[in-house]
Structures are given as C-alpha cells and as structure tokens.
Motif scaffolding. Structure first.
Motif, PDB file in Angstrom:
ATOM      1  N   LYS A  24       0.841  -1.190   0.000  1.00 36.48           N
ATOM      2  CA  LYS A  24       0.000   0.000   0.000  1.00 36.48           C
ATOM      3  C   LYS A  24       0.879   1.244   0.000  1.00 36.48           C
ATOM      4  O   LYS A  24       1.856   1.330   0.743  1.00 36.48           O
ATOM      5  CB  LYS A  24      -0.903   0.000   1.242  1.00 36.48           C
ATOM      6  CG  LYS A  24      -1.930   1.113   1.269  1.00 36.48           C
ATOM      7  CD  LYS A  24      -2.827   0.968   2.498  1.00 36.48           C
ATOM      8  CE  LYS A  24      -3.906   2.029   2.505  1.00 36.48           C
ATOM      9  NZ  LYS A  24      -4.801   1.892   3.698  1.00 36.48           N
ATOM     10  N   VAL A  25       0.540   2.211  -0.839  1.00 41.13           N
ATOM     11  CA  VAL A  25       1.300   3.468  -0.906  1.00 41.13           C
ATOM     12  C   VAL A  25       0.899   4.338   0.283  1.00 41.13           C
ATOM     13  O   VAL A  25      -0.273   4.705   0.429  1.00 41.13           O
ATOM     14  CB  VAL A  25       1.025   4.213  -2.226  1.00 41.13           C
ATOM     15  CG1 VAL A  25       1.768   5.541  -2.246  1.00 41.13           C
ATOM     16  CG2 VAL A  25       1.432   3.348  -3.411  1.00 41.13           C
ATOM     17  N   ILE A  26       1.844   4.653   1.143  1.00 42.98           N
ATOM     18  CA  ILE A  26       1.530   5.452   2.338  1.00 42.98           C
ATOM     19  C   ILE A  26       2.079   6.871   2.249  1.00 42.98           C
ATOM     20  O   ILE A  26       1.693   7.733   3.044  1.00 42.98           O
ATOM     21  CB  ILE A  26       2.061   4.770   3.612  1.00 42.98           C
ATOM     22  CG1 ILE A  26       3.574   4.584   3.532  1.00 42.98           C
ATOM     23  CG2 ILE A  26       1.362   3.442   3.844  1.00 42.98           C
ATOM     24  CD1 ILE A  26       4.181   4.054   4.827  1.00 42.98           C
ATOM     25  N   GLU A  27       2.956   7.130   1.280  1.00 46.09           N
ATOM     26  CA  GLU A  27       3.499   8.490   1.150  1.00 46.09           C
ATOM     27  C   GLU A  27       4.018   8.718  -0.263  1.00 46.09           C
ATOM     28  O   GLU A  27       4.694   7.861  -0.826  1.00 46.09           O
ATOM     29  CB  GLU A  27       4.626   8.717   2.156  1.00 46.09           C
ATOM     30  CG  GLU A  27       5.082  10.157   2.282  1.00 46.09           C
ATOM     31  CD  GLU A  27       3.997  11.039   2.903  1.00 46.09           C
ATOM     32  OE1 GLU A  27       3.821  12.169   2.419  1.00 46.09           O
ATOM     33  OE2 GLU A  27       3.320  10.586   3.846  1.00 46.09           O
ATOM     34  N   MET A  47       3.894   0.201   2.315  1.00 45.32           N
ATOM     35  CA  MET A  47       3.790  -0.708   3.464  1.00 45.32           C
ATOM     36  C   MET A  47       3.317  -2.061   2.969  1.00 45.32           C
ATOM     37  O   MET A  47       2.286  -2.173   2.302  1.00 45.32           O
ATOM     38  CB  MET A  47       2.816  -0.156   4.504  1.00 45.32           C
ATOM     39  CG  MET A  47       2.698  -1.033   5.747  1.00 45.32           C
ATOM     40  SD  MET A  47       1.725  -0.244   7.077  1.00 45.32           S
ATOM     41  CE  MET A  47       0.114  -0.164   6.272  1.00 45.32           C
ATOM     42  N   ARG A  48       4.090  -3.081   3.288  1.00 40.90           N
ATOM     43  CA  ARG A  48       3.728  -4.444   2.902  1.00 40.90           C
ATOM     44  C   ARG A  48       2.540  -4.921   3.720  1.00 40.90           C
ATOM     45  O   ARG A  48       2.143  -4.311   4.707  1.00 40.90           O
ATOM     46  CB  ARG A  48       4.911  -5.380   3.121  1.00 40.90           C
ATOM     47  CG  ARG A  48       6.145  -5.025   2.333  1.00 40.90           C
ATOM     48  CD  ARG A  48       7.338  -5.859   2.752  1.00 40.90           C
ATOM     49  NE  ARG A  48       7.080  -7.297   2.602  1.00 40.90           N
ATOM     50  CZ  ARG A  48       7.893  -8.125   1.950  1.00 40.90           C
ATOM     51  NH1 ARG A  48       9.005  -7.669   1.397  1.00 40.90           N
ATOM     52  NH2 ARG A  48       7.610  -9.380   1.854  1.00 40.90           N
ATOM     53  N   ALA A  52       5.504  -4.155   7.271  1.00 39.65           N
ATOM     54  CA  ALA A  52       6.845  -3.618   7.041  1.00 39.65           C
ATOM     55  C   ALA A  52       6.778  -2.426   6.087  1.00 39.65           C
ATOM     56  O   ALA A  52       6.065  -2.463   5.088  1.00 39.65           O
ATOM     57  CB  ALA A  52       7.758  -4.706   6.476  1.00 39.65           C
ATOM     58  N   ILE A  53       7.513  -1.374   6.407  1.00 43.53           N
ATOM     59  CA  ILE A  53       7.520  -0.159   5.598  1.00 43.53           C
ATOM     60  C   ILE A  53       8.832  -0.068   4.820  1.00 43.53           C
ATOM     61  O   ILE A  53       9.912  -0.244   5.383  1.00 43.53           O
ATOM     62  CB  ILE A  53       7.340   1.084   6.485  1.00 43.53           C
ATOM     63  CG1 ILE A  53       5.937   1.080   7.117  1.00 43.53           C
ATOM     64  CG2 ILE A  53       7.548   2.364   5.671  1.00 43.53           C
ATOM     65  CD1 ILE A  53       5.703   2.218   8.075  1.00 43.53           C
ATOM     66  N   GLU A  89      16.340  -3.968  -0.429  1.00 43.25           N
ATOM     67  CA  GLU A  89      15.244  -2.990  -0.458  1.00 43.25           C
ATOM     68  C   GLU A  89      15.606  -1.720  -1.213  1.00 43.25           C
ATOM     69  O   GLU A  89      14.737  -1.030  -1.740  1.00 43.25           O
ATOM     70  CB  GLU A  89      14.799  -2.649   0.966  1.00 43.25           C
ATOM     71  CG  GLU A  89      14.101  -3.811   1.660  1.00 43.25           C
ATOM     72  CD  GLU A  89      13.537  -3.409   3.010  1.00 43.25           C
ATOM     73  OE1 GLU A  89      13.781  -2.256   3.418  1.00 43.25           O
ATOM     74  OE2 GLU A  89      12.852  -4.231   3.636  1.00 43.25           O
ATOM     75  N   THR A  90      16.886  -1.393  -1.253  1.00 48.08           N
ATOM     76  CA  THR A  90      17.294  -0.200  -2.001  1.00 48.08           C
ATOM     77  C   THR A  90      17.122  -0.400  -3.501  1.00 48.08           C
ATOM     78  O   THR A  90      17.270   0.551  -4.275  1.00 48.08           O
ATOM     79  CB  THR A  90      18.755   0.162  -1.693  1.00 48.08           C
ATOM     80  OG1 THR A  90      19.596  -0.960  -1.976  1.00 48.08           O
ATOM     81  CG2 THR A  90      18.907   0.580  -0.241  1.00 48.08           C
ATOM     82  N   ARG A  91      16.824  -1.626  -3.909  1.00 46.55           N
ATOM     83  CA  ARG A  91      16.583  -1.921  -5.317  1.00 46.55           C
ATOM     84  C   ARG A  91      15.088  -2.055  -5.614  1.00 46.55           C
ATOM     85  O   ARG A  91      14.707  -2.585  -6.656  1.00 46.55           O
ATOM     86  CB  ARG A  91      17.293  -3.207  -5.718  1.00 46.55           C
ATOM     87  CG  ARG A  91      18.811  -3.128  -5.616  1.00 46.55           C
ATOM     88  CD  ARG A  91      19.431  -4.439  -6.062  1.00 46.55           C
ATOM     89  NE  ARG A  91      20.889  -4.367  -6.071  1.00 46.55           N
ATOM     90  CZ  ARG A  91      21.677  -5.358  -6.480  1.00 46.55           C
ATOM     91  NH1 ARG A  91      21.144  -6.495  -6.897  1.00 46.55           N
ATOM     92  NH2 ARG A  91      22.995  -5.236  -6.468  1.00 46.55           N
TER      93      ARG A  91
END
Length: 281
Positions: A24-27, A47-48, A52-53, A89-91
């Motif tokens: 879900k897009v939170i920002e 957010m998964r 987890a964000i 996660e940086t990818r």
C-alpha cells in the motif's frame, strides 16, 4: 547505487531473483526543490501486508537524472505491486499500479530544450520550454527555464488554452476556448477578442472597444460612445447628441426677429420629433 536499467541487465546476465509483492502506498515523496515542478515525485513509501515499511521505492529507473523520463505517480493509499531484486530494499521499484494520481513525461534534446506532457484526472498539459544559460551541472544555482509554447486542457472547467511566448519567455498571445466563450489575448491583454453566443467583443488597451451582439453594436473610445440598436446613441465629452439638438431647436423656437416674425415653430417641432425617432439619450 545503480539504476534499474543496469539492474535489469545484471538480472538478465545472472540468475538474480526478483521478488514481487503487493503493498500500500503510504506516502508520495514530492520534490519541493524540484528543477521543474514541485509536484514532481520520483519515489514513494510503501507498506507491505505484514506491516513492514519500505521507503524511497523508485518510480523511474534513475532518480538521480531528473531531466527526462516517464513518471507514473500512484494515488496515496492505493495498492501497487512492488519488486525487489535479490532481497535488497534499495533496489525496490513499483512494477504495477492499481490507481494513478498523475503521469508526466519529459523529453530533452541536446539544445537544452524540453517537451513536457503532464496528465492527471482534471488536466492535460503540453509545454515546450528551454533552459536558460545552458548546462548548470558545475554550479550550485538552480536552473531557470523560459516557456516557448503551451497547450492545456482543464476538464474541471472544460477549458482549452494555447499560449505562445517571445524570446524572453514572456507570454505574447493566449487563445482560450470553452463551452461558452472563445477568447484571444495578445501582448498580455493589450488586445482582447472575445466571442460568445450572439456576442463579440474586441478591446484594445488605451484604444477602442467594440461590442457586437444580436441586440446592439457599440464603439467606445475614452468618453466617446456610439451605439446602434433600434436607434442611434452618440455621447462625447459628457454630452448627448440628441439632447444637444433638442436644446438647439428649443433655442431657435424662442427666437423673435425684429419684424415680429419668428421661426416656423410647427416645423421645428416636427424636426424635434423626427430626431427622437433616430437618436436616443
């Protein structure tokens, strides 16, 4: 940090794993210091399903190169499919969208000229512009741009406009169309042409104003006013032509010559009546 293009090449040449999951897009991370538009966004926070964000998930291949590319910005609180290469996660990048807030496309040529397409649910804009002063990569100053031409459609106002600019980026003409009116403005409102149903108006700054409709025609210049409907109306210098002619006839009617014979008052009254059929105050 490599861009997505390089990462995809690495995946293609190696047996890297790509994990894709719903989130879900939170920002939406807006670019307040954007080179082009403060509404631009190149990453989002998601957010998964497990809570987890993940921050700064990419919306384009290279978030360092902001000069061109295609960007799709999802709606906040919408669901997306995010992909991660080799669990790093940086990818992470957004691979599929469920709802879209805005899309913009920016092209750049070797002459530092840009063509931009900016789309959301209420607006479609195409803009041609040029960076002033050439490349600024060696300076810390924010570059400036001058517009060359622009076309914009507003769905909310049902309005289409086309603007053109001079060599300094100053607007020299703008054509606006909507369901009620067509308006052409030249040299920042020095001359305005407005066309509505059964009505046309032309205004020249410090000059004449012309109004034409199915009911009347009028011309104005300072304190001069000329109107035509079922009669004529002429005003100048705060005076009305009909009133002044009526005053003239009244004065003539009052003349008594030495021989005791005055003017033919009956004829003057007829003339006065005829004037009222031609003119009005």
């Amino acid at each position: 940090m490599g861009n997505i293009k390089d990462l995809i090449k690495n995946v293609a040449s190696s047996n890297h794993n790509i994990e894709t999951f719903a989130a879900k897009v939170i920002e939406i991370n807006k670019e307040e210091e954007s080179l082009h538009n403060p509404e631009d966004a190149y990453t989002v926070n998601i957010m998964r399903a497990d809570g987890a964000i993940i921050k700064n998930v990419r919306l384009k291949a290279s978030i360092q190169d902001l000069e061109q590319g295609i960007i799709t910005i999802p709606k906040k609180d919408s669901w997306v499919l995010a992909s991660i290469i080799d669990g790093v996660e940086t990818r992470a990048f957004i691979s599929q969208f469920s709802e879209i807030e805005r899309t913009f496309v920016r092209f750049k040529n070797d002459n530092n000229q840009y063509f931009e397409i900016d789309i959301d649910s209420n607006r479609f804009q195409m803009l041609f512009k040029e960076k002033e002063g050439g490349e600024t990569e060696t300076t810390i100053e924010k570059p400036s741009y001058k517009n060359l031409a622009q076309i914009e459609f507003s769905g909310k106002n049902q309005n289409i406009s086309a603007s053109f600019y001079d060599e300094n980026g100053k607007e020299i003409s703008k054509n606006t169309f909507n369901i009620n009116e067509q308006k052409i403005s030249i040299n920042q409102d020095s001359t305005i042409f407005s066309l509505k149903d059964k009505e046309t108006k032309v205004t020249i700054k410090d000059g004449f104003e012309t109004f034409i409709s199915d009911a009347k025609i009028s011309f104005k210049k300072d304190d001069l006013n000329f109107e035509i409907d079922d009669k004529f109306k002429i005003n100048a210098g705060g005076k009305n032509l009909l009133t002044e002619l009526e005053n003239l006839i009244t004065e003539i009617s009052n003349i008594v010559v030495v021989q005791g014979v005055g003017p033919n008052v009956g004829n003057l009254i007829t003339i006065k009546s005829n004037l009222k059929n031609l003119l009005k105050t």
